[in-house]
Write an enzyme that holds these catalytic residues in place. Structure first.
Site, PDB file in Angstrom:
ATOM      1  N   HIS A 171      -3.927  10.094  13.643  1.00 32.65           N
ATOM      2  CA  HIS A 171      -2.836   9.179  13.339  1.00 32.65           C
ATOM      3  C   HIS A 171      -2.557   8.239  14.506  1.00 32.65           C
ATOM      4  O   HIS A 171      -2.707   8.606  15.670  1.00 32.65           O
ATOM      5  CB  HIS A 171      -1.545   9.956  13.046  1.00 32.65           C
ATOM      6  CG  HIS A 171      -1.501  10.563  11.684  1.00 32.65           C
ATOM      7  ND1 HIS A 171      -1.722   9.837  10.531  1.00 32.65           N
ATOM      8  CD2 HIS A 171      -1.260  11.848  11.278  1.00 32.65           C
ATOM      9  CE1 HIS A 171      -1.609  10.638   9.484  1.00 32.65           C
ATOM     10  NE2 HIS A 171      -1.337  11.858   9.908  1.00 32.65           N
ATOM     11  N   CYS A 227      -4.503   4.309  12.347  1.00 32.68           N
ATOM     12  CA  CYS A 227      -3.629   3.201  11.980  1.00 32.68           C
ATOM     13  C   CYS A 227      -3.110   2.502  13.238  1.00 32.68           C
ATOM     14  O   CYS A 227      -2.936   3.139  14.279  1.00 32.68           O
ATOM     15  CB  CYS A 227      -2.449   3.703  11.158  1.00 32.68           C
ATOM     16  SG  CYS A 227      -2.885   4.396   9.555  1.00 32.68           S
TER      17      CYS A 227
END
Length: 365
Positions: A171, A227
């Protein structure tokens, strides 16, 4: 109000209709039950894919790097072999202990990246450190302190001719920048497995740990499949693939984020404001980070052709323009996918500590 209120007669006993409150409680219970069953299914699938108890360590010999012999952390092999000038730190974070954050393809990503480095770019297994939650040695868990430790190890005592790789699959997030060193007003971060408890690793910190120390003649590649990873290394120049030129990202504060003479490059899964995909779209069954899978596939297919950075970036971008991600690697990904449909896609980004001709320079790790 008595939710379970009943009326009684001498012949029959009947219950009044459930209140809205009771119906909501029942619906909530079944949602939680369904969620738990899905979670158990995912964990079972992980075991079948080789995670958990059947996971085999991806580190060369974990015993020689145990905490009981800390000096062995810095062993890099026999200096008489040129391959020992190549070192890598590969992180794949699954977040398996936090259901709503869990990713499925990150271990596959580091396995594939490790295989590529060893078999195509001649990295020695003993010069690669792999961090996943399934490593038995606690020093190879992808915690914040461990990632920071091994990043410092990566650049420690590096010298001219060394080639270094930092790879991260997990992440990534954005945080408001209060120091005036970001053009868009946001810092980019990567999330260790313990980020909820101990915090994220900021782009400023990554730059300080592995960019600033690079001496002349050392080359560092960072590949970040997360991301909001566009400028995760805070490098000065970002390539605009449409305009075909380098943009200067010197921060408003004029803070120095350059190397010590070396060359740092970063290939990011997406731009700072975008989301990156964790998907089965390219394999049909196993989960992988979209950027990782496509990048490795391109490099394997061009093994004997010496692809340039420009051709690699163009090919990556073309594939993503044609193939929309079927699952978004971010928090509440299913909800976002339903909200935006298949309109969320990603644009790989190349950044560098110096300008160079990307269509004349051969890509090599």
């Amino acid at each position: 109000m008595n939710i379970n209120k009943t009326t009684t007669t001498t012949t029959t006993t009947t219950k009044e209709p459930h209140s809205a409150c009771e119906e909501n409680q029942q619906q909530s219970f079944f949602r939680e039950l369904l969620s738990e069953l899905c979670w158990l299914f995912r964990r079972d699938q992980q075991e079948k894919m080789g995670y958990g108890s059947s996971y085999e360590s991806l580190n060369y010999t974990t015993k020689q790097y145990s905490s009981s012999s800390s000096s062995n952390h810095h062993v890099r092999g026999n200096n008489n072999n040129n391959n020992n000038t190549k070192r890598a730190v590969l992180c794949g974070v699954t977040y398996s202990h936090k259901r709503k954050f869990m990713l499925k393809g990150t271990v596959n990503d580091v396995k594939d990246m490790r295989y590529l480095l060893i078999n195509q770019y001649q990295y020695l297994p003993q010069n690669i450190r792999v961090l996943t939650e399934y490593e038995n040695n606690k020093e190879f868990k992808p915690t914040k302190s461990n990632i920071e430790y091994w990043l410092k190890w990566l650049v420690k005592d590096c010298k001219a001719g060394d080639s270094l790789v930092f790879y991260f699959s997990g992440h990534g997030l954005r945080q408001p920048d209060f120091k005036g060193d970001e053009l868009d007003g946001f810092d980019e971060t990567i999330c260790p497995v313990d980020f909820v408890e101990n915090g994220m690793i900021f782009d400023n910190d990554i730059n300080t740990m592995i960019v600033r120390p690079l001496p002349t003649g050392v080359k560092l590649h960072a590949i970040v499949d997360a991301c909001h990873s566009g400028t995760i290394l805070d490098l000065q120049y970002v390539y605009d693939i449409k305009k075909k030129n380098w943009e200067d990202h010197t921060p408003p504060s004029k803070a120095l984020k350059c190397t010590n003479g070396g060359w740092a490059l970063c290939l990011s899964a997406c731009e700072d404001h975008q989301l990156a995909a964790d998907t089965t779209a390219f394999t049909g069954k196993t989960m992988n980070g979209a950027t990782t899978y496509v990048l490795i596939d391109i490099l394997k297919r061009n093994r004997d052709t010496d692809i340039t950075y420009g051709d690699l970036l163009d090919t990556l971008s073309d594939i993503f323009e044609r193939s929309l991600a079927d699952q978004v690697k971010c928090f509440n990904s299913r909800r976002l996918a339903r909200l935006f449909g298949n309109k969320i896609n990603q644009k790989p980004l190349l950044s560098s500590s110096k300008r160079f001709d990307i269509y004349q320079t051969k890509f090599s790790l």
